[in-house]
Design a protein around this motif. Structure first.
Motif, PDB file in Angstrom:
ATOM      1  N   MET A   1     -14.741 -29.583  83.235  1.00 22.08           N
ATOM      2  CA  MET A   1     -15.911 -29.507  84.129  1.00 22.08           C
ATOM      3  C   MET A   1     -16.976 -28.640  83.479  1.00 22.08           C
ATOM      4  SD  MET A   1     -15.952 -28.419  88.098  1.00 22.08           S
ATOM      5  CE  MET A   1     -17.067 -27.103  88.571  1.00 22.08           C
ATOM      6  N   HIS A   2     -17.938 -29.260  82.810  1.00 24.37           N
ATOM      7  CA  HIS A   2     -18.931 -28.484  82.073  1.00 24.37           C
ATOM      8  C   HIS A   2     -20.033 -27.930  82.969  1.00 24.37           C
ATOM      9  CE1 HIS A   2     -22.203 -31.692  81.278  1.00 24.37           C
ATOM     10  NE2 HIS A   2     -21.555 -31.984  82.354  1.00 24.37           N
ATOM     11  N   GLU A   3     -20.012 -28.340  84.253  1.00 25.61           N
ATOM     12  CA  GLU A   3     -20.984 -27.799  85.190  1.00 25.61           C
ATOM     13  C   GLU A   3     -20.869 -26.282  85.305  1.00 25.61           C
ATOM     14  OE1 GLU A   3     -19.624 -30.701  85.664  1.00 25.61           O
ATOM     15  OE2 GLU A   3     -21.228 -32.058  86.263  1.00 25.61           O
ATOM     16  N   LEU A   4     -19.629 -25.785  85.129  1.00 32.00           N
ATOM     17  CA  LEU A   4     -19.410 -24.346  85.266  1.00 32.00           C
ATOM     18  C   LEU A   4     -20.144 -23.572  84.172  1.00 32.00           C
ATOM     19  CD1 LEU A   4     -17.967 -22.412  87.162  1.00 32.00           C
ATOM     20  CD2 LEU A   4     -15.981 -22.504  85.656  1.00 32.00           C
ATOM     21  N   SER A   5     -20.107 -24.090  82.937  1.00 35.58           N
ATOM     22  CA  SER A   5     -20.806 -23.390  81.863  1.00 35.58           C
ATOM     23  C   SER A   5     -22.311 -23.513  82.031  1.00 35.58           C
ATOM     24  CB  SER A   5     -20.360 -23.908  80.492  1.00 35.58           C
ATOM     25  OG  SER A   5     -20.541 -25.292  80.409  1.00 35.58           O
ATOM     26  N   ILE A   6     -22.763 -24.637  82.598  1.00 36.70           N
ATOM     27  CA  ILE A   6     -24.193 -24.799  82.860  1.00 36.70           C
ATOM     28  C   ILE A   6     -24.625 -23.819  83.942  1.00 36.70           C
ATOM     29  CG2 ILE A   6     -25.951 -26.371  83.787  1.00 36.70           C
ATOM     30  CD1 ILE A   6     -24.318 -28.651  82.464  1.00 36.70           C
ATOM     31  N   ALA A   7     -23.804 -23.705  84.994  1.00 38.37           N
ATOM     32  CA  ALA A   7     -24.112 -22.782  86.081  1.00 38.37           C
ATOM     33  C   ALA A   7     -24.159 -21.339  85.573  1.00 38.37           C
ATOM     34  CB  ALA A   7     -23.084 -22.919  87.196  1.00 38.37           C
ATOM     35  N   SER A   8     -23.233 -20.974  84.666  1.00 42.23           N
ATOM     36  CA  SER A   8     -23.229 -19.618  84.107  1.00 42.23           C
ATOM     37  C   SER A   8     -24.494 -19.360  83.309  1.00 42.23           C
ATOM     38  CB  SER A   8     -22.035 -19.409  83.177  1.00 42.23           C
ATOM     39  OG  SER A   8     -20.866 -19.844  83.780  1.00 42.23           O
TER      40      SER A   8
END
Ligand SMILES: [Zn+2]
Length: 119
Positions: A1-8
């Motif tokens: 889930m790359h959304e987490l790194s984008i959110a960070s």
């Protein structure tokens, strides 16, 4: 889930934006997400909640502006509609190749925050 790194990364940018203007608590973050950016808005929002949880900016809202990609046919001189998830690439009316525009947005648009200074 790359959304987490984008959110960070998003959270980091927001903190920098606030820090550049002093101190404050982030209230609202506005982002532009294109349908070709491979980011799922719902997942980005839940990832955002994870990232801000327990931190100084807990409760900050994330507002996603969804951008569709446009398919333009030069031969017809107009944009062609398409069904979600399926690319035509060829004009359904005249058979010319379509130009795809936009839809790859992944931008931080605006950070709203409340300053800690009391006037
Ligand atoms: Zn056409």
């Amino acid at each position: 889930m790359h959304e987490l790194s984008i959110a960070s990364a998003l959270y980091e940018s927001c903190q920098k934006a606030v820090a550049a203007h002093g101190r404050g608590r982030i209230e609202l973050v506005r982002v532009a997400i294109g349908e070709l950016s491979a980011v799922e808005p719902m997942q980005l929002e839940s990832a955002w909640q994870c990232v801000i949880h327990g931190g100084p900016h807990e409760g900050a809202r994330l507002e996603v502006q969804w951008h569709r990609a446009r398919q333009h046919c030069f031969a017809c001189g107009e944009d062609k509609p398409r069904a979600l998830g399926s690319w035509l690439r060829i004009c359904p009316d005249c058979g010319s190749p379509l130009l795809v525009e936009g839809g790859d947005e992944l931008d931080l648009l605006q950070v709203e925050y409340e300053t800690e200074c009391v006037a």
